[in-house]
Design an enzyme around this catalytic site. Structure first.
Site, PDB file in Angstrom:
ATOM      1  N   LYS A 144       0.840  -1.203   0.000  1.00  0.00           N
ATOM      2  CA  LYS A 144       0.000   0.000   0.000  1.00  0.00           C
ATOM      3  C   LYS A 144       0.877   1.257   0.000  1.00  0.00           C
ATOM      4  O   LYS A 144       0.587   2.225  -0.712  1.00  0.00           O
ATOM      5  CB  LYS A 144      -0.938  -0.022   1.219  1.00  0.00           C
ATOM      6  CG  LYS A 144      -2.052  -1.054   1.064  1.00  0.00           C
ATOM      7  CD  LYS A 144      -2.776  -1.363   2.365  1.00  0.00           C
ATOM      8  CE  LYS A 144      -3.718  -2.543   2.168  1.00  0.00           C
ATOM      9  NZ  LYS A 144      -4.299  -3.054   3.418  1.00  0.00           N
ATOM     10  N   ASP A 188     -10.400   3.601   4.766  1.00  0.00           N
ATOM     11  CA  ASP A 188     -10.550   2.152   4.595  1.00  0.00           C
ATOM     12  C   ASP A 188     -11.988   1.721   4.908  1.00  0.00           C
ATOM     13  O   ASP A 188     -12.337   0.550   4.786  1.00  0.00           O
ATOM     14  CB  ASP A 188      -9.564   1.431   5.536  1.00  0.00           C
ATOM     15  CG  ASP A 188      -9.238   0.018   5.087  1.00  0.00           C
ATOM     16  OD1 ASP A 188      -9.411  -0.276   3.889  1.00  0.00           O
ATOM     17  OD2 ASP A 188      -8.815  -0.797   5.927  1.00  0.00           O
ATOM     18  N   GLN A 231      -3.992  -1.683   9.731  1.00  0.00           N
ATOM     19  CA  GLN A 231      -3.918  -3.012   9.115  1.00  0.00           C
ATOM     20  C   GLN A 231      -4.467  -4.048  10.100  1.00  0.00           C
ATOM     21  O   GLN A 231      -4.077  -4.068  11.259  1.00  0.00           O
ATOM     22  CB  GLN A 231      -2.467  -3.344   8.754  1.00  0.00           C
ATOM     23  CG  GLN A 231      -2.293  -4.659   8.024  1.00  0.00           C
ATOM     24  CD  GLN A 231      -2.951  -4.663   6.642  1.00  0.00           C
ATOM     25  OE1 GLN A 231      -2.883  -3.686   5.907  1.00  0.00           O
ATOM     26  NE2 GLN A 231      -3.596  -5.760   6.286  1.00  0.00           N
TER      27      GLN A 231
END
Ligand code: NAP
Length: 312
Positions: A72, A139, A116
């Protein structure tokens, strides 16, 4: 939410008309989305003097998570998005993680935040997600983002569902009145993609591990979204002729949740694994980071001085 890409089915590569399903090429669409995003990032940086910035937070050193985060960050760099990485030790407590995420939420130089996951069993993952400010939740993991998406309000979508919708749109899939079967009901994938399909007037059925007769539901499905994590769980024989098949599953050996060869003989459109849904997830993350930065940075110095202040 960012505008849909201007790509159409005719501009995407598709398999030759062999009577088998056309491929929905997520890698090609993702490249277009990232190109558009990079152009927006460059324009924003030029206009405001500040590059969009994504903060990534990783707890522990799980090799797969380390790889995902690095991937990413690399994509951010290529798209002209700054990234700031916080690597926290595996022993980080919920309180410490929440404090870190709150500090990033208040930091004006950070526009998007990605935690994450999984974060480790000793951490209250929900508490951690909720420490991310909704305007930086690129996200799409907070309750607020899920509610906004479900109610059709402005906000950020969970990236994989957002990528799936872009793929369907790029291939002109008409969802209104269609039977859509979502296999899987996770918070980041199955549930939100079902809400997005519902918002497009599909008739949505969720299937999961307790569904009594998965095959019976699949045989009625005009659109199938597989989001399970079980290799080739969905058999080609269960695909309704002409159905659109989206395989979000990713299992060891580059295998999806759908028996690709069997399903391709019956479907009209199908995503490959890899190269289907996967690349779209990061593309949406980058696009939403630039959306967030555009909203937070505002029109920028040039636009702000376009109308001179009135003399006192
Ligand atoms: P998850 O949290 O483990 O959820 C799996 C879902 O599948 C659950 O809802 C579960 O039902 C359901 N399920 C399990 N066995 C089933 C069965 N035999 N029949 C029907 N449903 C069944 O997984 P996830 O995070 O949503 O991920 C799903 C897959 O997508 C994985 O392969 C993952 O690697 C992939 N993925 C890909 C991307 C990408 O960017 N391409 C992103 C995220 C995930 P219950 O709720 O009843 O347990």
């Amino acid at each position: 939410m960012s505008p849909l890409p201007t790509v159409t089915s005719s501009t995407l590569s598709a398999s030759p008309p062999t009577g088998r399903a056309r491929l929905m090429d997520g890698a090609a669409l993702a490249r277009r989305v990232v190109e558009e995003t990079a152009a927006r990032a460059a324009e924003l940086t030029r206009r405001t003097g500040a590059a969009p910035c994504l903060a990534t937070v990783l707890v522990g050193e799980d090799p797969a998570s380390v790889t995902y985060v690095r991937m990413k960050q690399n994509r951010c760099t290529k798209a002209g998005i700054a990234s700031r990485h916080l690597a926290l030790p595996a022993a980080t407590t919920t309180r410490e993680l929440v404090d870190t995420l709150r500090a990033l939420s208040e930091d004006p130089t950070v526009h998007g935040i990605l935690l994450q996951h999984p974060v480790g069993d000793h951490i209250d993952e929900r508490a951690a997600f909720e420490a991310i400010a909704p305007e930086k939740d690129v996200d799409g993991v907070t309750l607020s983002s899920f509610a906004a998406m479900s109610f059709g309000r402005p906000g950020f979508v969970s990236c994989t569902p957002g990528g799936i919708m872009r793929l369907l749109d790029a291939h002109d899939v008409d969802l209104a009145g269609k039977n859509a079967v979502v296999v899987g009901r996770s918070a980041i994938l199955g549930k939100p993609v079902g809400m997005l399909l519902l918002a497009r007037d599909a008739t949505v059925t969720y299937c999961h591990s307790r569904t009594a007769d998965l095959s019976a539901h699949l045989r009625e499905a005009d659109v199938v979204v597989a989001a399970v994590g079980r290799p080739r769980l969905i058999r080609g024989a269960d695909i309704k002729p002409g159905a659109v098949v989206v395989d979000a599953g990713y299992n060891a050996g580059n295998v999806g949740d759908v028996d690709f060869d069997g399903a391709r003989e019956r479907a009209s459109l199908i995503t490959p694994v890899p190269g289907g849904v996967g690349p779209m997830t990061i593309a949406v993350l980058l696009a939403q980071t630039v959306d967030a930065a555009e909203r937070q940075l505002g029109p920028g110095p040039r636009a702000r001085t376009a109308v001179p202040p009135s003399p006192r």
